[in-house]
Design an enzyme around this catalytic site. Structure first.
Site, short mmCIF file in Angstrom:
data_model
loop_
_atom_site.label_atom_id
_atom_site.label_comp_id
_atom_site.label_asym_id
_atom_site.label_seq_id
_atom_site.Cartn_x
_atom_site.Cartn_y
_atom_site.Cartn_z
CB CYS A 1 -0.99 0.00 1.17
SG CYS A 1 -0.31 -0.59 2.71
CG HIS B 1 -0.19 3.40 5.14
ND1 HIS B 1 -0.27 2.05 4.86
CD2 HIS B 1 0.76 3.50 6.11
CE1 HIS B 1 0.56 1.38 5.60
NE2 HIS B 1 1.21 2.23 6.38
#
Length: 583
Positions: free
Chosen positions: A76, A137
């Site tokens: 990710c 993130h």
């Protein structure tokens, strides 16, 4: 009365024509939706007939579906960095040379560098109102707990509501630890050994079995205690340090209440659309679904044929439908460029006992964490823009998540950065059918900082070559995943290097089952030689940059930890019961 009725119909027709014209000439609203860890094979329109994804399927029916849409990384943090910047993660320092290939802490110093220009920044400069709802993130702070150097608001977003980190099992419980699980297990083992040693020395001293000084025992016990505190102060409180909810710069919940996450994310997305219906706006909905621990509301629990993971996928599809309903309700459908994807392939190793908690990648080998195999990087790619893009269309050309950068910048008439390499391409000519082939001739598939494979879309041939220089060693052998370690590695003893490279023709072997050889493919040497030349040319475009995922940047630093109280007493609930139930 008939004249009035005719005039009324004419007025309606005129308004409809004007809206269609405006949608094709003015700057469109842009809605980007990204799932977390969703496998290509989890979606109905990509071949799954046992999971119900009617809203995503309908989106594909009303627009364009890409069958060879490729993430720039199989995890990710680097994949999303490439998506936001249109550049391979190695260019921005968001690749990693260690086993820590994602950001591990909200209180770390690594993150998307401030000198990177995101598509949100470009659209913001063109008058767009920009928002990110959901998962970020990409880091938070650099030098203090409130400098927000990596924050979404410092990267072109006007509004942010969501998690600065990502969902992990520790957000729900500590029974099945996920964050650096192998390292945590080692630390627990070392701590237990130290404690047992201290206890043994203490008993020996009291019984006279050992001639050891009290000072030595105390010193050893103190060192052991400091070692325990040094790691448990971070890993023991992941729920408080990482599982937090932000509204812009302010912490709303610490730790976040997972049972409200679906409702809150959906409410914020719909509310943003309603507030900015006069546009133009950019809304990036970065779903917390379908990452473990698979937080699912009661309405969807037990409703799918694939356990908790299937329930979570079907709930996410329902959220997609509600967001699209909001677009329709405000009359924005014909003037909104809509996109749906996943950040990388499904997580094959996500299991609990005999229950699968990760996605399915269809016929494609590998999954999350694997930089070369198709299952780790081939993701859904669905576009809709009524009246501009054709409906019910399938395109089999190689495309990249990085292409969204150039595409939305083009739609907003934005100015692309001229001082750096942009790896993404404008997809509009391909999506509209004005060209038949992708602009991508070569695509480079990295695992961290290590080049694992290269794809060559040969322009004068129907062949689509892919060469693997490095592949992970599956555990156990032949299983197609790394079940023992939980995630495949990029380097070291856990990979196999191939010389000559493994070569596949994806046009005839998309599952990468039958590697070619000089004996079976007359063009083998020619293809490998051309790909290796492309690799050398690509490497000449790379420049050294600070590594954001280095050991120092990716360690927990208490002074960088966002805290809504007085550190270390960090807990609050500013959302309270004010959230609007949308389920």
């Amino acid at each position: 009365p008939q004249v009035k009725e005719q005039k009324s119909w004419l007025a309606i027709l005129l308004v409809s024509c004007l809206r269609t014209y405006a949608s094709s000439t003015s700057k469109p609203n842009i809605l980007l939706m990204m799932a977390d860890d969703l496998g290509l094979g989890d979606v109905g329109c990509y071949g799954n007939d046992t999971l119900r994804t009617p809203n995503i399927d309908q989106l594909a029916k009303e627009g364009v579906k890409l069958t060879q849409h490729i993430a720039a990384a199989p995890l990710c943090t680097p994949s999303r960095a490439a998506f936001l910047t249109g550049r391979y993660p190695i260019r921005s320092g968001m690749g990693s040379s260690t086993k820590q290939r994602i950001l591990y802490w909200t209180g770390g110093s690594g993150g998307l560098p401030t000198n990177e220009t995101t598509f949100a920044r470009i659209l913001q400069q063109q008058g767009y109102t920009t928002a990110l709802i959901g998962k970020w993130h990409q880091g938070m702070n650099c030098e203090s707990h409130s400098d927000h150097c990596h924050h979404p608001l410092n990267h072109g977003f006007d509004y942010f509501y969501g998690m600065p980190f990502t969902l992990v099992n520790e957000c729900q419980s500590t029974e099945n630890r996920q964050l650096n699980a192998l390292v945590q297990a080692k630390y627990w083992l070392y701590s237990q050994i130290i404690a047992l040693t201290v206890l043994t020395l203490l008993i020996g001293k009291l019984t006279g079995l050992f001639l050891v000084k009290w000072k030595a025992i105390i010193c050893f016990a103190l060192c052991g205690f400091l070692f325990f505190i040094s790691w448990f102060s971070s890993y023991g409180f992941v729920k408080y340090w990482n599982c937090i909810l932000l509204r812009n710069h302010d912490i709303s919940e610490q730790p976040m209440k997972l049972e409200k996450a679906t409702s809150n994310v959906l409410k914020e997305a719909v509310s943003f659309i309603e507030r900015n219906k006069h546009g133009p706006f950019l809304l990036f909905v970065s779903f917390l679904h379908v990452h473990t621990p698979l937080i699912t509301t009661e309405k969807f629990l037990g409703k799918s044929r694939h356990g908790l993971y299937g329930d979570n996928v079907e709930e996410m599809d329902w959220m997609v439908g509600r967001i699209l309903d909001a677009i329709d309700k405000e009359g924005l459908k014909n003037n909104t460029f809509t996109y749906f994807t996943s950040d990388h392939g499904g997580h094959l190793e996500a299991q609990k006992q005999n229950t699968q908690l990760g996605g399915w990648n269809g016929i494609y080998k590998g999954g999350k964490g694997m930089g070369g195999w198709e299952g780790g990087i081939r993701v859904p790619g669905i576009f809709r823009w009524p009246g501009v893009l054709p409906a019910d269309t399938v395109i089999n050309e190689p495309t990249s998540l990085m292409d969204i950068y150039h595409t939305v910048a083009h739609l907003a008439a934005g100015i692309m950065p001229q001082d750096r390499v942009i790896d993404g391409r404008n997809l509009m000519p391909l999506l509209q059918g004005k060209v038949q082939h992708s602009e991508h001739e070569f695509m480079f598939h990295y695992c961290g900082l290590y080049l694992h494979a290269v794809r060559w879309h040969q322009k004068d041939s129907a062949a689509l070559w892919k060469a693997h220089y490095t592949t992970p060693i599956f555990q156990p052998d032949g299983t197609g995943a790394c079940y023992r370690s939980g995630l495949c590695s990029c380097f070291g003893e856990d990979v196999t290097h191939h010389d000559p490279p493994l070569l596949f023709d994806l046009s005839s072997d998309p599952a990468e089952i039958k590697p070619l050889s000089p004996a079976t493919e007359p063009l083998f040497d020619t293809v490998i030689s051309r790909i290796e030349r492309a690799v050398q040319e690509h490497r000449q475009t790379l420049t050294p940059v600070p590594q954001q995922l280095s050991g120092y940047n990716n360690v927990w630093k208490p002074w960088l930890q966002p805290c809504c109280g007085t550190f270390p007493f960090c807990w609050c609930d500013k959302e309270g019961d004010s959230h609007q139930e949308l389920l």
